[in-house]
Design a protein around this motif. Structure first.
Motif, mmCIF file in Angstrom:
data_model
loop_
_atom_site.group_PDB
_atom_site.id
_atom_site.type_symbol
_atom_site.label_atom_id
_atom_site.label_comp_id
_atom_site.label_asym_id
_atom_site.label_seq_id
_atom_site.Cartn_x
_atom_site.Cartn_y
_atom_site.Cartn_z
ATOM 1 N N ILE A 3 0.820 -1.209 0.000
ATOM 2 C CA ILE A 3 0.000 0.000 0.000
ATOM 3 C C ILE A 3 0.858 1.266 0.000
ATOM 4 N N ALA A 4 2.121 1.148 0.468
ATOM 5 C CA ALA A 4 2.945 2.345 0.634
ATOM 6 C C ALA A 4 4.373 2.142 0.166
ATOM 7 N N LEU A 5 4.962 3.245 -0.249
ATOM 8 C CA LEU A 5 6.405 3.365 -0.441
ATOM 9 C C LEU A 5 6.875 4.053 0.832
ATOM 10 N N SER A 6 7.961 3.600 1.434
ATOM 11 C CA SER A 6 8.297 4.174 2.736
ATOM 12 C C SER A 6 9.789 4.202 3.011
ATOM 13 N N THR A 7 10.117 5.036 3.970
ATOM 14 C CA THR A 7 11.476 5.114 4.491
ATOM 15 C C THR A 7 11.385 5.563 5.945
ATOM 16 N N THR A 8 12.456 5.336 6.677
ATOM 17 C CA THR A 8 12.524 5.759 8.073
ATOM 18 C C THR A 8 13.741 6.656 8.246
ATOM 19 N N LEU A 9 13.538 7.757 8.937
ATOM 20 C CA LEU A 9 14.603 8.735 9.161
ATOM 21 C C LEU A 9 14.961 8.801 10.638
ATOM 22 N N HIS A 10 16.221 9.051 10.901
ATOM 23 C CA HIS A 10 16.695 9.355 12.253
ATOM 24 C C HIS A 10 16.772 10.876 12.307
ATOM 25 N N SER A 11 15.706 11.493 12.779
ATOM 26 C CA SER A 11 15.640 12.948 12.751
ATOM 27 C C SER A 11 14.523 13.421 13.669
ATOM 28 N N SER A 12 14.480 14.723 13.864
ATOM 29 C CA SER A 12 13.343 15.291 14.578
ATOM 30 C C SER A 12 12.149 15.287 13.624
ATOM 31 N N PHE A 13 10.961 15.368 14.189
ATOM 32 C CA PHE A 13 9.755 15.392 13.367
ATOM 33 C C PHE A 13 9.749 16.629 12.466
ATOM 34 N N ALA A 14 10.042 17.793 13.029
ATOM 35 C CA ALA A 14 10.023 19.041 12.255
ATOM 36 C C ALA A 14 11.011 18.984 11.097
ATOM 37 N N ASP A 15 12.187 18.447 11.338
ATOM 38 C CA ASP A 15 13.181 18.320 10.276
ATOM 39 C C ASP A 15 12.691 17.357 9.192
ATOM 40 N N ALA A 16 12.088 16.252 9.599
ATOM 41 C CA ALA A 16 11.585 15.273 8.630
ATOM 42 C C ALA A 16 10.503 15.887 7.747
ATOM 43 N N VAL A 17 9.613 16.680 8.338
ATOM 44 C CA VAL A 17 8.553 17.327 7.565
ATOM 45 C C VAL A 17 9.160 18.296 6.558
ATOM 46 N N GLU A 18 10.090 19.122 7.009
ATOM 47 C CA GLU A 18 10.718 20.099 6.113
ATOM 48 C C GLU A 18 11.458 19.394 4.969
ATOM 49 N N ARG A 19 12.230 18.376 5.303
ATOM 50 C CA ARG A 19 12.971 17.636 4.281
ATOM 51 C C ARG A 19 12.031 16.920 3.311
ATOM 52 N N THR A 20 10.913 16.411 3.820
ATOM 53 C CA THR A 20 9.943 15.723 2.958
ATOM 54 C C THR A 20 9.339 16.702 1.957
ATOM 55 N N ARG A 21 8.960 17.872 2.431
ATOM 56 C CA ARG A 21 8.413 18.896 1.519
ATOM 57 C C ARG A 21 9.415 19.248 0.420
ATOM 58 N N GLU A 22 10.659 19.460 0.818
ATOM 59 C CA GLU A 22 11.704 19.815 -0.147
ATOM 60 C C GLU A 22 11.944 18.687 -1.145
ATOM 61 N N SER A 23 11.970 17.467 -0.656
ATOM 62 C CA SER A 23 12.215 16.320 -1.511
ATOM 63 C C SER A 23 11.077 16.110 -2.506
ATOM 64 N N LEU A 24 9.849 16.280 -2.046
ATOM 65 C CA LEU A 24 8.701 16.178 -2.952
ATOM 66 C C LEU A 24 8.765 17.263 -4.026
ATOM 67 N N ALA A 25 9.111 18.470 -3.610
ATOM 68 C CA ALA A 25 9.222 19.574 -4.566
ATOM 69 C C ALA A 25 10.280 19.278 -5.628
ATOM 70 N N GLY A 26 11.356 18.625 -5.215
ATOM 71 C CA GLY A 26 12.414 18.258 -6.159
ATOM 72 C C GLY A 26 11.955 17.289 -7.232
#
Length: 133
Positions: A3-26
């Protein structure tokens, strides 16, 4: 099929959200909607849960291709991307994107295969970028 494509990050939640937005934009995805499940459940039900954000991601070119094949496909758009803190492990954040191949499976429309494949490749690239950075 998962059902999903996924990954796990060792990071803070806020950092993960910011990085996810940037990565999607890329990969050409914009975030059209955002649902903060933690805040919503607290406000509506007075229930507590870990940080959990649903991002409604859309790649306009791919969305156009999909609705050109099947106008009802909008019922399954945008692609949901979940960023959630692991409730059992501090410092782990899961990022999960809906597998676009589900669009083909749910609709039974073979003409969606190419656009679903391209969307899956782009979403997987966005997730891979998260683990590479």
């Amino acid at each position: 099929m998962t059902i999903a494509l996924s990954t796990t990050l060792h990071s803070s939640f806020a950092d993960a959200v910011e990085r996810t937005r940037e990565s999607l934009a890329g990969e050409g995805f914009g975030v059209l909607t955002e649902i903060d499940m933690k805040a919503t459940l607290k406000a509506k039900l007075d229930e507590d849960m870990e940080d959990y954000l649903i991002l409604g991601a859309c790649n306009p070119a791919l969305a156009h291709q999909a609705v050109s094949v099947d106008r009802q496909i909008g019922l399954l758009l945008p692609c949901n991307v979940v960023v959630r803190r692991d409730p059992d492990s501090d410092g782990l954040v899961h990022v999960e994107a809906m597998n676009p191949q589900l669009l083909v499976q749910v609709t039974g429309e073979p003409a969606l295969k190419a656009v679903a494949h391209e969307a899956a490749v782009k979403l997987q690239a966005a997730l891979d970028r998260l683990t590479d950075s």
